[in-house]
Design a protein around this motif. Sequence first.
Motif, PDB file in Angstrom:
ATOM      1  N   PHE A 226       7.421 -11.982  18.145  1.00  0.00           N
ATOM      2  CA  PHE A 226       7.434 -13.248  17.421  1.00  0.00           C
ATOM      3  C   PHE A 226       7.503 -14.413  18.400  1.00  0.00           C
ATOM      4  CE2 PHE A 226       9.651 -16.808  15.458  1.00  0.00           C
ATOM      5  CZ  PHE A 226       8.894 -16.999  14.315  1.00  0.00           C
ATOM      6  N   MET A 227       8.365 -14.276  19.408  1.00  0.00           N
ATOM      7  CA  MET A 227       8.553 -15.381  20.345  1.00  0.00           C
ATOM      8  C   MET A 227       7.278 -15.668  21.146  1.00  0.00           C
ATOM      9  SD  MET A 227      11.284 -16.715  19.664  1.00  0.00           S
ATOM     10  CE  MET A 227      11.529 -17.901  20.966  1.00  0.00           C
ATOM     11  N   ILE A 228       6.610 -14.592  21.605  1.00  0.00           N
ATOM     12  CA  ILE A 228       5.358 -14.807  22.347  1.00  0.00           C
ATOM     13  C   ILE A 228       4.370 -15.577  21.480  1.00  0.00           C
ATOM     14  CG2 ILE A 228       3.327 -13.666  23.334  1.00  0.00           C
ATOM     15  CD1 ILE A 228       5.150 -11.389  24.198  1.00  0.00           C
ATOM     16  N   GLY A 229       4.221 -15.115  20.238  1.00  0.00           N
ATOM     17  CA  GLY A 229       3.293 -15.768  19.326  1.00  0.00           C
ATOM     18  C   GLY A 229       3.674 -17.217  19.086  1.00  0.00           C
ATOM     19  N   ALA A 230       4.941 -17.440  18.788  1.00  0.00           N
ATOM     20  CA  ALA A 230       5.391 -18.789  18.435  1.00  0.00           C
ATOM     21  C   ALA A 230       5.240 -19.730  19.613  1.00  0.00           C
ATOM     22  CB  ALA A 230       6.843 -18.739  17.968  1.00  0.00           C
ATOM     23  N   ILE A 231       5.636 -19.261  20.816  1.00  0.00           N
ATOM     24  CA  ILE A 231       5.559 -20.142  21.985  1.00  0.00           C
ATOM     25  C   ILE A 231       4.104 -20.494  22.293  1.00  0.00           C
ATOM     26  CG2 ILE A 231       5.929 -20.238  24.475  1.00  0.00           C
ATOM     27  CD1 ILE A 231       8.539 -18.682  23.993  1.00  0.00           C
ATOM     28  N   LEU A 232       3.248 -19.466  22.223  1.00  0.00           N
ATOM     29  CA  LEU A 232       1.821 -19.695  22.479  1.00  0.00           C
ATOM     30  C   LEU A 232       1.270 -20.745  21.514  1.00  0.00           C
ATOM     31  CD1 LEU A 232      -0.129 -18.372  24.453  1.00  0.00           C
ATOM     32  CD2 LEU A 232      -0.838 -16.837  22.630  1.00  0.00           C
ATOM     33  N   PHE A 233       1.608 -20.570  20.249  1.00  0.00           N
ATOM     34  CA  PHE A 233       1.112 -21.466  19.214  1.00  0.00           C
ATOM     35  C   PHE A 233       1.626 -22.886  19.431  1.00  0.00           C
ATOM     36  CE2 PHE A 233       1.160 -23.310  14.900  1.00  0.00           C
ATOM     37  CZ  PHE A 233      -0.163 -23.125  14.561  1.00  0.00           C
TER      38      PHE A 233
ATOM     39  N   LEU B  85      -0.850 -16.282  15.930  1.00  0.00           N
ATOM     40  CA  LEU B  85      -0.360 -16.164  14.551  1.00  0.00           C
ATOM     41  C   LEU B  85      -0.146 -14.698  14.170  1.00  0.00           C
ATOM     42  CD1 LEU B  85      -2.551 -18.912  12.881  1.00  0.00           C
ATOM     43  CD2 LEU B  85      -0.088 -18.955  13.166  1.00  0.00           C
ATOM     44  N   TYR B  86      -1.086 -13.833  14.567  1.00  0.00           N
ATOM     45  CA  TYR B  86      -0.926 -12.402  14.277  1.00  0.00           C
ATOM     46  C   TYR B  86       0.333 -11.863  14.952  1.00  0.00           C
ATOM     47  CZ  TYR B  86      -5.582 -11.849  12.201  1.00  0.00           C
ATOM     48  OH  TYR B  86      -6.681 -11.923  11.395  1.00  0.00           O
TER      49      TYR B  86
ATOM     50  N   VAL C  79      -3.980  -5.279  22.973  1.00  0.00           N
ATOM     51  CA  VAL C  79      -5.426  -5.409  23.152  1.00  0.00           C
ATOM     52  C   VAL C  79      -6.129  -5.396  21.795  1.00  0.00           C
ATOM     53  CG1 VAL C  79      -7.492  -4.316  24.076  1.00  0.00           C
ATOM     54  CG2 VAL C  79      -5.417  -4.400  25.447  1.00  0.00           C
ATOM     55  N   ALA C  80      -5.718  -4.440  20.945  1.00  0.00           N
ATOM     56  CA  ALA C  80      -6.327  -4.351  19.621  1.00  0.00           C
ATOM     57  C   ALA C  80      -6.052  -5.613  18.830  1.00  0.00           C
ATOM     58  CB  ALA C  80      -5.786  -3.131  18.872  1.00  0.00           C
ATOM     59  N   LEU C  81      -4.827  -6.114  18.945  1.00  0.00           N
ATOM     60  CA  LEU C  81      -4.467  -7.326  18.205  1.00  0.00           C
ATOM     61  C   LEU C  81      -5.305  -8.502  18.677  1.00  0.00           C
ATOM     62  CD1 LEU C  81      -2.429  -7.945  15.997  1.00  0.00           C
ATOM     63  CD2 LEU C  81      -0.934  -8.892  17.730  1.00  0.00           C
ATOM     64  N   PHE C  82      -5.513  -8.565  19.991  1.00  0.00           N
ATOM     65  CA  PHE C  82      -6.292  -9.671  20.532  1.00  0.00           C
ATOM     66  C   PHE C  82      -7.741  -9.576  20.081  1.00  0.00           C
ATOM     67  CE2 PHE C  82      -8.625 -12.006  23.832  1.00  0.00           C
ATOM     68  CZ  PHE C  82      -8.014 -13.241  23.674  1.00  0.00           C
ATOM     69  N   ILE C  83      -8.315  -8.374  20.182  1.00  0.00           N
ATOM     70  CA  ILE C  83      -9.704  -8.202  19.758  1.00  0.00           C
ATOM     71  C   ILE C  83      -9.848  -8.518  18.282  1.00  0.00           C
ATOM     72  CG2 ILE C  83     -11.537  -6.510  19.399  1.00  0.00           C
ATOM     73  CD1 ILE C  83     -10.776  -5.217  21.940  1.00  0.00           C
TER      74      ILE C  83
END
Lengths: 278, 336
Positions: free
Chosen positions: A14-21, A261-262, B146-150
């Motif tokens: 979650f943190m990676i996603g949130a920070i990136l966003f 987001l994913y 990788v799958a998530l990124f693709i």
Amino acid sequence: MKNSFVILLKSPKFMIGAILFLLMLALVLIYPQINRKDPLEMMALAFQPPDANLWLGSDNFGRDLFLELMYGIQTSIRVGLIAGVFATVIGLIIGLASGYIGGMVDNILTAITNIFIVIPSFVILILISVSINSRSSLVTAIIIGITSWPWTARAVRAQTTSLRGRDHVHIAKISGHSTPKIIVFEILPYIASYVVMAFVLQTASGILSEASISMLGLGPYNTISLGIIMNWALVFEAPVAGAWWAFIPAALSIALITFSLYMMNTGMDEIFNPKIRS
Amino acid sequence: MNAYSRYFIKKLFWYLLTLVIAIALNFFLPRMIEGNPVSIIVSQMSQGMTDSDTIKRVYETFMKEFGIDKPLWEQFVIYIKNLFTGDLGTSFGLYPKKVTDILASAIPWTIGLQLPAILVGWILGNVLGAVAAYKKGVFDKAIFPVALFINSIPFFTLAIIMLYLFALSLGWFPLSGGYDFQKIPSLSFDFIGSVIRHHTLPFLSIVLVTIGGQAIGMREMSIYELNADYVLYAKLLGIRDSKIARYVFRNAMLPQITGLALSIGTMVGGSLICEIVFSYPGLGTWMFTAIRQLDYPLISGCTLLIAVTVLLANFTIDMIYGLIDPRIKAAQMEEE
């Protein structure tokens, strides 16, 4: 609620996603304040490669692609968020109504939901976009929102139906609480985490839908979005001209936003559904 | 009547209803354009045409086809009647070509590209996802992001990147089209080879994106199943790991089949746009041209065809699902 938020902060995904966003959002909001030029101003020759001045080169009209990209990401995120809000709210209302009221209402709403799950939303999106002559980015966002609610509706309905039979709901009913009150205080808190996750996914798919529809040339007018940048690159044959900077940065931006987001969604999923923690 | 045919008839009814609604949307939405669509369209497309005779002929053709002078419901009846005779009207952009003829020339290309690509991507994705869930550790940690990124890359984006890398920079594959233009379509090795070379890149880009999405779904389902009680019980009984893996795979597979049914619409939409990138002579490319020329009959022909195909695919999957899922079989028995 506060507790689950604290747990979220501990999820690396979650943190990676949130920070990136958030980083991306900060960049696209701050940069245009520093570089106050008009993104549609032509300032170079067509398809100039990146250099110290034009960080991502120029497009077919000789416009600064980095600046265009900043505005494009802004529009795409905004369209995604608005579409996400619309899809989630419509899905929530239909799901709650059909799950909680049950009976005939449920039958009709479920039938409608199932029908719109099967008819590709992509097709409806094209048909509506073709029929509307002036499309602002807001209109595009709303169209995307009203074509992508069935997923949320189906899941919310399933959860509401199972919650309806729980004891605490019965007690609230016996105590004479009104239906809206029961829905807000006895049902919503239990599906809140799910709804937030659905919203994040809807936002991501809204961004992808905007990109697809703009690629087809049915995007919003008078604005720059990531899909529109890609459409320009394709229509003016940037790949053939070897101008990778005209489409690869936009493409990667779309991928990065949806990826973040994913990631947030997966992180939340693992927190709220302990069963799928590996 | 046995349980399965009852299930079949019930599903058939729902799909027919859905089809009617899809057709109705296809009819009514484009007619929301304000004013007289025919005169708007004809004035738009005849810009630059000087021969007033041709303009008049074009105008009359479309007036007749649209039946603007009649009430809306009567137009709808005419539209349905024409559908049954396989008449989707005349294309604006490629006047006087029939929409049906254009679509008929595009369908083999689209099916030849998408059906194998989606199936291969689906199978590979599921196997990878299951393996990632089962092996865990480094394998999972590497495959998952990788799958998530693709999966976050839109179909067409990957297509553009591949076009740039493999067709333009490296020159391994042709840039666009379905076959080399100087070749005449025939059953010779030369021609088939050319078709395959043109097929490779769009095929791979669809496969890759499909793998991403499916692997994520399958990984999640497998982890869910691996944590189920029956797995623990089987382990305690001392059943071999490979046998348990088979049970888990079969159980996790079922929802993935519904997943295929539900996501096939999105996949088809995505792969259609993928065709545009490679100027592949399929439906997607025609739709792109049609939208740019505001060729309404062709656009609505394309959307209708896509909707019908997706409905058919869903129906087929539902039928197969009814055969293989014991729970649905049980439900059918109970109803009896």
